[in-house]
Design a protein around this motif. Structure first.
Motif, PDB file in Angstrom:
ATOM      1  N   VAL A 161      34.037  59.928  19.910  1.00 35.99           N
ATOM      2  CA  VAL A 161      32.748  60.598  19.738  1.00 35.99           C
ATOM      3  C   VAL A 161      32.813  61.942  20.449  1.00 35.99           C
ATOM      4  CG1 VAL A 161      30.267  60.556  20.192  1.00 35.99           C
ATOM      5  CG2 VAL A 161      31.441  58.436  19.568  1.00 35.99           C
ATOM      6  N   GLU A 162      32.568  63.009  19.695  1.00 36.83           N
ATOM      7  CA  GLU A 162      32.544  64.355  20.290  1.00 36.83           C
ATOM      8  C   GLU A 162      31.135  64.669  20.779  1.00 36.83           C
ATOM      9  OE1 GLU A 162      35.612  67.135  18.042  1.00 36.83           O
ATOM     10  OE2 GLU A 162      34.233  66.216  16.623  1.00 36.83           O
ATOM     11  N   ILE A 163      31.028  65.026  22.040  1.00 36.57           N
ATOM     12  CA  ILE A 163      29.748  65.436  22.613  1.00 36.57           C
ATOM     13  C   ILE A 163      29.803  66.942  22.828  1.00 36.57           C
ATOM     14  CG2 ILE A 163      28.268  65.286  24.651  1.00 36.57           C
ATOM     15  CD1 ILE A 163      28.994  62.362  24.883  1.00 36.57           C
ATOM     16  N   CYS A 164      28.956  67.653  22.083  1.00 35.16           N
ATOM     17  CA  CYS A 164      28.990  69.118  22.127  1.00 35.16           C
ATOM     18  C   CYS A 164      27.587  69.675  22.352  1.00 35.16           C
ATOM     19  CB  CYS A 164      29.581  69.671  20.827  1.00 35.16           C
ATOM     20  SG  CYS A 164      29.753  71.474  20.826  1.00 35.16           S
ATOM     21  N   PRO A 165      27.291  70.115  23.558  1.00 29.85           N
ATOM     22  CA  PRO A 165      25.976  70.704  23.832  1.00 29.85           C
ATOM     23  C   PRO A 165      25.879  72.136  23.300  1.00 29.85           C
ATOM     24  CG  PRO A 165      27.348  70.791  25.789  1.00 29.85           C
ATOM     25  CD  PRO A 165      28.152  70.084  24.737  1.00 29.85           C
ATOM     26  N   GLY A 166      24.661  72.608  23.170  1.00 34.16           N
ATOM     27  CA  GLY A 166      24.434  74.014  22.848  1.00 34.16           C
ATOM     28  C   GLY A 166      24.221  74.808  24.117  1.00 34.16           C
ATOM     29  N   GLU A 167      24.035  76.088  23.961  1.00 31.78           N
ATOM     30  CA  GLU A 167      23.825  76.969  25.114  1.00 31.78           C
ATOM     31  C   GLU A 167      22.603  76.559  25.917  1.00 31.78           C
ATOM     32  OE1 GLU A 167      23.159  81.408  24.897  1.00 31.78           O
ATOM     33  OE2 GLU A 167      25.295  81.327  24.430  1.00 31.78           O
ATOM     34  N   ASN A 168      21.585  76.017  25.216  1.00 26.79           N
ATOM     35  CA  ASN A 168      20.329  75.670  25.871  1.00 26.79           C
ATOM     36  C   ASN A 168      20.189  74.171  26.177  1.00 26.79           C
ATOM     37  OD1 ASN A 168      19.285  78.363  25.822  1.00 26.79           O
ATOM     38  ND2 ASN A 168      18.914  78.111  23.633  1.00 26.79           N
ATOM     39  N   THR A 169      21.223  73.392  25.903  1.00 28.74           N
ATOM     40  CA  THR A 169      21.177  71.965  26.208  1.00 28.74           C
ATOM     41  C   THR A 169      21.230  71.767  27.728  1.00 28.74           C
ATOM     42  OG1 THR A 169      22.338  71.454  24.144  1.00 28.74           O
ATOM     43  CG2 THR A 169      22.244  69.721  25.796  1.00 28.74           C
ATOM     44  N   SER A 170      20.345  70.941  28.241  1.00 34.11           N
ATOM     45  CA  SER A 170      20.284  70.748  29.696  1.00 34.11           C
ATOM     46  C   SER A 170      21.387  69.813  30.189  1.00 34.11           C
ATOM     47  CB  SER A 170      18.921  70.166  30.090  1.00 34.11           C
ATOM     48  OG  SER A 170      18.810  68.820  29.645  1.00 34.11           O
ATOM     49  N   LYS A 171      21.729  69.943  31.465  1.00 26.02           N
ATOM     50  CA  LYS A 171      22.717  69.049  32.087  1.00 26.02           C
ATOM     51  C   LYS A 171      22.228  67.609  32.060  1.00 26.02           C
ATOM     52  CE  LYS A 171      24.997  72.367  35.155  1.00 26.02           C
ATOM     53  NZ  LYS A 171      25.326  72.709  36.562  1.00 26.02           N
ATOM     54  N   SER A 218      28.823  66.953  11.252  1.00 29.62           N
ATOM     55  CA  SER A 218      30.280  67.026  11.201  1.00 29.62           C
ATOM     56  C   SER A 218      30.820  68.402  11.556  1.00 29.62           C
ATOM     57  CB  SER A 218      30.774  66.660   9.798  1.00 29.62           C
ATOM     58  OG  SER A 218      30.434  65.336   9.494  1.00 29.62           O
ATOM     59  N   ALA A 219      29.996  69.437  11.404  1.00 28.97           N
ATOM     60  CA  ALA A 219      30.524  70.787  11.597  1.00 28.97           C
ATOM     61  C   ALA A 219      29.506  71.775  12.153  1.00 28.97           C
ATOM     62  CB  ALA A 219      31.076  71.319  10.274  1.00 28.97           C
ATOM     63  N   MET A 220      28.219  71.520  11.961  1.00 27.03           N
ATOM     64  CA  MET A 220      27.191  72.487  12.355  1.00 27.03           C
ATOM     65  C   MET A 220      26.847  72.368  13.843  1.00 27.03           C
ATOM     66  SD  MET A 220      24.557  72.349   9.110  1.00 27.03           S
ATOM     67  CE  MET A 220      24.502  70.567   8.991  1.00 27.03           C
ATOM     68  N   PRO A 221      26.986  73.426  14.620  1.00 29.61           N
ATOM     69  CA  PRO A 221      26.610  73.390  16.036  1.00 29.61           C
ATOM     70  C   PRO A 221      25.120  73.091  16.197  1.00 29.61           C
ATOM     71  CG  PRO A 221      27.943  75.329  15.556  1.00 29.61           C
ATOM     72  CD  PRO A 221      27.568  74.731  14.227  1.00 29.61           C
ATOM     73  N   ILE A 222      24.773  72.489  17.321  1.00 30.39           N
ATOM     74  CA  ILE A 222      23.378  72.107  17.540  1.00 30.39           C
ATOM     75  C   ILE A 222      22.473  73.331  17.619  1.00 30.39           C
ATOM     76  CG2 ILE A 222      23.434  72.047  20.079  1.00 30.39           C
ATOM     77  CD1 ILE A 222      21.771  69.447  17.727  1.00 30.39           C
ATOM     78  N   SER A 223      22.985  74.470  18.061  1.00 32.15           N
ATOM     79  CA  SER A 223      22.151  75.669  18.147  1.00 32.15           C
ATOM     80  C   SER A 223      21.710  76.150  16.768  1.00 32.15           C
ATOM     81  CB  SER A 223      22.889  76.792  18.884  1.00 32.15           C
ATOM     82  OG  SER A 223      24.075  77.133  18.196  1.00 32.15           O
ATOM     83  N   SER A 224      22.533  75.889  15.728  1.00 35.61           N
ATOM     84  CA  SER A 224      22.146  76.262  14.362  1.00 35.61           C
ATOM     85  C   SER A 224      21.025  75.369  13.854  1.00 35.61           C
ATOM     86  CB  SER A 224      23.349  76.126  13.413  1.00 35.61           C
ATOM     87  OG  SER A 224      24.383  76.995  13.782  1.00 35.61           O
ATOM     88  N   ILE A 225      21.065  74.116  14.241  1.00 35.40           N
ATOM     89  CA  ILE A 225      20.069  73.143  13.782  1.00 35.40           C
ATOM     90  C   ILE A 225      18.739  73.334  14.502  1.00 35.40           C
ATOM     91  CG2 ILE A 225      19.538  70.671  13.636  1.00 35.40           C
ATOM     92  CD1 ILE A 225      22.605  70.183  13.516  1.00 35.40           C
ATOM     93  N   THR A 226      18.803  73.726  15.778  1.00 36.17           N
ATOM     94  CA  THR A 226      17.599  73.741  16.626  1.00 36.17           C
ATOM     95  C   THR A 226      17.170  75.145  17.028  1.00 36.17           C
ATOM     96  OG1 THR A 226      18.900  73.548  18.666  1.00 36.17           O
ATOM     97  CG2 THR A 226      18.257  71.490  17.570  1.00 36.17           C
ATOM     98  N   GLN A 227      17.625  76.161  16.302  1.00 37.21           N
ATOM     99  CA  GLN A 227      17.431  77.543  16.758  1.00 37.21           C
ATOM    100  C   GLN A 227      15.976  77.944  16.977  1.00 37.21           C
ATOM    101  OE1 GLN A 227      18.603  80.400  13.608  1.00 37.21           O
ATOM    102  NE2 GLN A 227      19.038  78.609  12.363  1.00 37.21           N
ATOM    103  N   ASN A 228      15.031  77.300  16.294  1.00 37.72           N
ATOM    104  CA  ASN A 228      13.622  77.676  16.446  1.00 37.72           C
ATOM    105  C   ASN A 228      12.794  76.621  17.173  1.00 37.72           C
ATOM    106  OD1 ASN A 228      13.944  80.132  14.944  1.00 37.72           O
ATOM    107  ND2 ASN A 228      14.000  78.903  13.070  1.00 37.72           N
ATOM    108  N   LEU A 229      13.461  75.678  17.826  1.00 36.83           N
ATOM    109  CA  LEU A 229      12.731  74.578  18.443  1.00 36.83           C
ATOM    110  C   LEU A 229      12.409  74.828  19.916  1.00 36.83           C
ATOM    111  CD1 LEU A 229      14.378  71.281  17.119  1.00 36.83           C
ATOM    112  CD2 LEU A 229      12.571  72.671  16.116  1.00 36.83           C
ATOM    113  N   LYS A 230      11.272  74.316  20.319  1.00 37.69           N
ATOM    114  CA  LYS A 230      10.874  74.360  21.725  1.00 37.69           C
ATOM    115  C   LYS A 230      11.780  73.456  22.561  1.00 37.69           C
ATOM    116  CE  LYS A 230       7.035  73.054  24.748  1.00 37.69           C
ATOM    117  NZ  LYS A 230       5.691  72.408  24.803  1.00 37.69           N
TER     118      LYS A 230
END
Length: 310
Positions: free
Chosen positions: A148-158, A116-128
């Motif tokens: 539905v909100e679709i919000c990629p992180g900095e490292n999410t691929s196209k 609901s509020a946490m960006p994906i980069s916070s959840i996946t910060q240590n993941l390959k």
């Protein structure tokens, strides 16, 4: 793509399962607490029946037959092309779960979060596998509110973004593309702005909680059911949105100067609101009111569809 995994068998997870199964996907459902499946089928069935009241073409039995409930997480990961996570809104829980999914799921599987509020980069910060992870945040209940909100992180691929859009388009979602990460995304930041101001007005004694609710329930909310804030002001001045800003912009600027006070979200404020709300709606009436909310949402969705506003 035919198979989707849903992590979570509670209200949100069951709602997702109803959405995906009615859209023709096979759904694999895992929950670490198997007891949730004691009432799972009746929950999903009721959600599908609510969807059928909006779209008569939905076949409830066929949709139910596409759902495999109470599978292992290993089974889920090895059979699906997309995973929708609906775990509790606790960062450590989501981080641990995503690490597990990243290890188990094949490289091509996309992993979405209902956060609901946490960006994906916070959840996946240590993941390959950060490139295949993305936020796919619904409103509640997801099967009746299509946003539905679709919000990629900095490292999410196209590729991940496009695959995600493809799934939710096929599921009938109204997609909001959040262009860059921000806590709360768009929906909850707008909701938070309204709630914070409501709490300020209530705590400072300007009106009761029900009277504040009435300004939305019997006022702004009637328009907001079929148009957003920018379309609203575009129609509220003869010359459109630019005219509105010229006329009323300075008023909102002045109001904003007085909206800097941190609202009172203390336990004491909660106790006061609880007492006030329970006089209006008793604890034993909450479930019935939630059912009526869903009934009204169904009717509203149908009216919007019938009038070309879906």
């Amino acid at each position: 793509m035919k198979n989707i995994g849903v992590i979570g068998g509670g209200l949100i997870g069951a709602s997702w399962a109803a959405i995906f199964s009615k859209s023709g996907f096979n759904v694999f459902v895992y929950d670490p607490f198997p007891d949730v499946f004691d009432t799972y089928k009746s929950r999903v069935t009721s959600f599908l029946e609510e969807l059928k009241s909006i779209d008569e073409t939905i076949n409830v039995e066929e949709s139910l037959n596409r759902i495999r409930e109470n599978v292992t997480v290993e089974d889920l990961c090895s059979n699906v092309e997309f995973i929708q996570e609906s775990a509790p809104e606790i960062l450590s829980v989501k981080q641990e779960l995503f690490a597990k999914l990243d290890n188990l799921a094949p490289e091509e599987v996309v992993i979405g979060s209902s956060s609901s509020a946490m960006p994906i980069s916070s959840i996946t910060q240590n993941l390959k596998g950060q490139h295949r992870c993305i936020i796919t945040h619904p409103a509640n209940p997801p099967h009746l509110i299509p946003c539905v909100e679709i919000c990629p992180g900095e490292n999410t691929s196209k590729k991940t973004i496009e695959k995600t859009k493809e799934i939710f388009t096929a599921s009938g979602a109204s997609i909001v593309n959040v262009k860059k990460e921000i806590d709360g995304f768009i929906l909850n930041r707008l909701q938070g702005a309204l709630l914070n101001e409501a709490m300020r007005l209530y705590s400072d004694g300007y009106a009761s909680s029900d009277e504040i609710d009435a300004t939305i329930r019997d006022g702004l909310g009637l328009r907001w059911a079929f148009m957003g804030p920018f379309e609203t002001i575009d129609l509220n001045a003869p010359g459109g949105i630019k005219d509105y800003i010229s006329r009323y912009g300075p008023i909102f600027v002045e109001m904003a100067k007085n909206q800097t006070k941190i609202p009172d979200w203390s336990e004491e404020a909660g106790e006061k609101l609880e007492l006030e709300r329970r006089k209006i709606l008793g604890h034993d009436e909450l479930e019935g009111r939630a059912k009526k909310r869903n009934q009204l949402l169904k009717s509203l969705r149908k009216v919007k569809i019938d009038n070309g506003e879906a």
